[in-house]
Structures are given as C-alpha cells and as structure tokens.
Motif scaffolding. Sequence first.
Motif: not given
Length: 241
Positions: A173-186
């Motif tokens: 919502e702040l306009g940030i490019t967010v990775g969901d379990n990226e750049p590698y996975s938890g």
Amino acid sequence: MTDPVARFIGQAQRSGIVAVCDHASNRVPDGIDLGVTRETMEKHVAWDIGAAGVTERLARSHGIAAMLAEVSRLVIDLHREEDSSGLIPTTSDGILVPGNIGAGRERRLADYHRPYHAAMESWLDEAQPGLILSIHSFTASLESAPTARPWEIGLLYNEDDRAARHAIRLFGELGITVGDNEPYSGKQLNATMNRHAEAHGRPYCAIEIRNDLIAHERGQARWAAIVADVAGRVKLAMESA
C-alpha cells in the motif's frame, strides 16, 4: 569464552516489538584465518550490507529493542541449523573460503552459534515480545547467478505467515515492490525464526531489504522508519484480529 557473539541496544518491552539481526557483522575473531581478501569481507557474502544500520536505527530512533550478531557469517552462519551444510561455508556466491576447509565445526558451534542462540532464547523468554522483526538484506543480483531481483523488500515465512500477510499488504500500500517469500523462500531459509518464533507461536516478520537501498545512512534511516511504521501497524492488526 569471552569473545562477544552479540550486542544489545535498548530495553525490550514486554509484549512489544523487538528486532534481531543475524548477519549484522563482518567481524572475524582473532585466531581465525578465512584466507579471503579484505575486499571479500566487505561484500554481501560476509554480512548483510546495511542490515545493522537499519536495525540500530530501529532501536535508537524508534524504540524497538535489538539484538545484533557480532560474527561474520563466513566464520559461522548463525542463521542456519547446526547440521546445515552451509553452516561454515567453504564457498559463497562463487568465492572460495579456504580457511573453512576442514575447520573445526564443533569448536565454532560451541564458541559462537550456541552462545548466540542461547542469548537470544533468554532475551526473548524474558521479553515475551508481541512481534519479532528479523532484519536481513539481499543483493540485487548474485555474482554467480546474475539474475535481477526486482523486489525492494521481501517477507519470508515458513508455516506461520500471520504477520507476513499483514506486512506484505501494508508495504504494498506504500507503493513498495514486495516479495512474497522472495528473493528466496522461508520454507528453506528461516532457521532463526523457526527456532525462536514459530516453535513458540511468536508472531514475526522476517524482512529482507535490497542492499543497494540501505548501503548508506540516508537509506538506512528511511527504511528503518518505514519498517517501524509497518511493524507497529502489523502488531495492531494482529491484536485486533
């Protein structure tokens, strides 16, 4: 064993927010020769560039008590399980670490890894935090596998994604490019939070910030403010759920 494995900033508030930084330092303790150049020790293979600066500012400017590691991950990776093949790396992003070939695994575990995690366990048990922030950084492109990583920040999680889901939405919502379990996975790389958060049912956000954004003080201050704001709203969202 008097060699420091961690340092603490601020006083943890019970049920508050705390931050940990496993890769805060590129320090190599006396008596260990990794056989790498000084230039290598300034690279991302030796520490999470900018992560300590962000974590320090979370503590000093935003009242989020912090625990920061004091040993380079090339000596021993504190964010790995004891039986991990990457615990004492002999290569990292294509760079040979000759001093780790045949290194005494049990000695380094006893000197650094176990004291670090024992200190964290004691600290968290006393604080009983409402939210843990695990602060890391990632490089925009690996040298050994140069594929662009477009995310500005990533949220990692294994089984417990409660806090991560809120954080992904709020950063977005702040306009940030967010990775969901990226750049590698938890699912594969979440050792510290698996041990100290998921195993105890403690909510957490494992945060990866692209290191070119926090390589200097201005970026560290900016991202600390963003993370502190989002963390506060994540905690409120979870408490009101």
